[in-house]
Design a protein around this motif. Structure first.
Motif, short mmCIF file in Angstrom:
data_model
loop_
_atom_site.label_atom_id
_atom_site.label_comp_id
_atom_site.label_asym_id
_atom_site.label_seq_id
_atom_site.Cartn_x
_atom_site.Cartn_y
_atom_site.Cartn_z
N TRP A 21 43.23 43.82 41.90
CA TRP A 21 44.24 42.87 41.46
C TRP A 21 44.15 42.80 39.94
CZ3 TRP A 21 47.00 39.62 45.05
CH2 TRP A 21 46.65 39.83 46.39
N LEU A 73 47.88 32.39 42.60
CA LEU A 73 46.92 33.45 42.91
C LEU A 73 45.96 33.03 44.02
CD1 LEU A 73 46.21 36.30 42.00
CD2 LEU A 73 44.74 35.30 40.25
N LEU A 104 44.99 35.63 47.33
CA LEU A 104 43.78 36.46 47.27
C LEU A 104 43.03 36.44 48.60
CD1 LEU A 104 42.26 35.71 43.76
CD2 LEU A 104 43.39 37.80 44.53
N ALA A 122 36.91 37.65 47.47
CA ALA A 122 37.20 38.65 46.43
C ALA A 122 36.26 38.45 45.25
CB ALA A 122 38.65 38.53 45.99
N VAL A 164 35.81 38.36 41.35
CA VAL A 164 36.61 38.14 40.15
C VAL A 164 35.80 38.56 38.93
CG1 VAL A 164 37.83 36.43 38.74
CG2 VAL A 164 37.82 36.21 41.24
N LEU A 190 35.20 32.77 46.06
CA LEU A 190 35.28 33.89 45.14
C LEU A 190 34.06 33.92 44.23
CD1 LEU A 190 39.02 33.43 44.05
CD2 LEU A 190 38.13 34.86 45.91
N ASP A 230 37.90 43.25 47.81
CA ASP A 230 38.89 43.37 46.76
C ASP A 230 38.32 42.82 45.46
OD1 ASP A 230 40.57 44.30 48.75
OD2 ASP A 230 42.20 42.92 48.27
N VAL A 262 39.31 41.38 41.51
CA VAL A 262 40.34 40.80 40.67
C VAL A 262 39.89 40.93 39.22
CG1 VAL A 262 41.63 38.69 40.13
CG2 VAL A 262 40.83 39.10 42.48
N TRP A 319 50.71 39.31 38.08
CA TRP A 319 49.74 40.33 38.46
C TRP A 319 50.42 41.45 39.21
CZ3 TRP A 319 49.71 35.38 40.52
CH2 TRP A 319 50.10 35.26 41.86
N THR A 365 48.92 44.85 41.98
CA THR A 365 47.76 45.37 42.70
C THR A 365 47.80 46.89 42.74
OG1 THR A 365 48.88 45.22 44.83
CG2 THR A 365 47.55 43.32 44.15
#
Length: 188
Positions: A4, A38, A42, A46, A48, A70, A137, A139, A176, A178
């Motif tokens: 992301w 966001l 998400l 995730a 960050v 996160l 994932d 970010v 954003w 992806t």
């Protein structure tokens, strides 16, 4: 897995100012709105990673406040390009000769006379990209230049020699995009 690429919210600087590596703050309300949007999309847990510049850290911290699942890490490689003597100047005050000197040697010319080169920017973004974990994932709370560089790296391009090779499609402040990382071509 997705990467992301999130651009910080609108900054508190005069419109038309070159503020690459300047540590300017973002608008608090715009930051809050971006974090709220966001946080809703998400995936759970995730990772960050944020630029150390306050406009990005503001957003990352707001996001973590909304989503304690996160994790957060500061990564200096996600900082915007250093534009040297152009920093803090209105873009309209930068002369055609200054731009021409940069575009004539797009990869290797230190922007603003003593700033960063595009080659150095691409190298640090590629290094951060290569260290992305396989899961979950990730970010990146970052800047327009870093997002463009990451798109190039994702497409297998690790160095850009000409200005016309630089992506023109940007991500607006507080927005954003992806990248699907399972589709990464081998480096060129």
């Amino acid at each position: 897995m997705k990467l992301w690429l999130v651009r910080h919210a609108q900054v508190l600087a005069e419109p038309g100012t070159c503020y690459g590596a300047l540590d300017v703050a973002a608008d608090p309300e715009s930051t809050r709105q971006c974090a709220l949007a966001l946080a809703e999309v998400l995936p759970h847990s995730a990772a960050v990673q944020t630029s150390p510049l306050q406009r990005c850290e503001q957003l990352a911290q707001a996001l973590i406040g909304l989503r304690p699942d996160l994790t957060l890490q500061i990564d200096a490689r996600l900082q915007e390009m250093n534009f040297g003597a152009w920093e803090g100047r209105p873009w309209s005050d930068i002369t055609r000769n200054e731009f021409d000197a940069w575009t004539a040697n797009f990869a290797g010319h230190p922007v603003g006379g003593h700033g960063e080169t595009v080659s150095d920017l691409m190298t640090r973004v590629a290094e951060a990209f290569d260290e992305l974990p396989a899961k979950p994932d990730t970010v990146w709370v970052t800047h327009a230049g870093i997002i463009r560089a990451a798109q190039l790296v994702h497409g297998g391009i690790r160095q850009v020699n000409r200005a016309d090779q630089w992506p023109q499609d940007g991500v607006a402040c507080g927005q954003w995009r992806t990248l699907e990382l399972s589709l990464i071509p081998p480096p060129q």
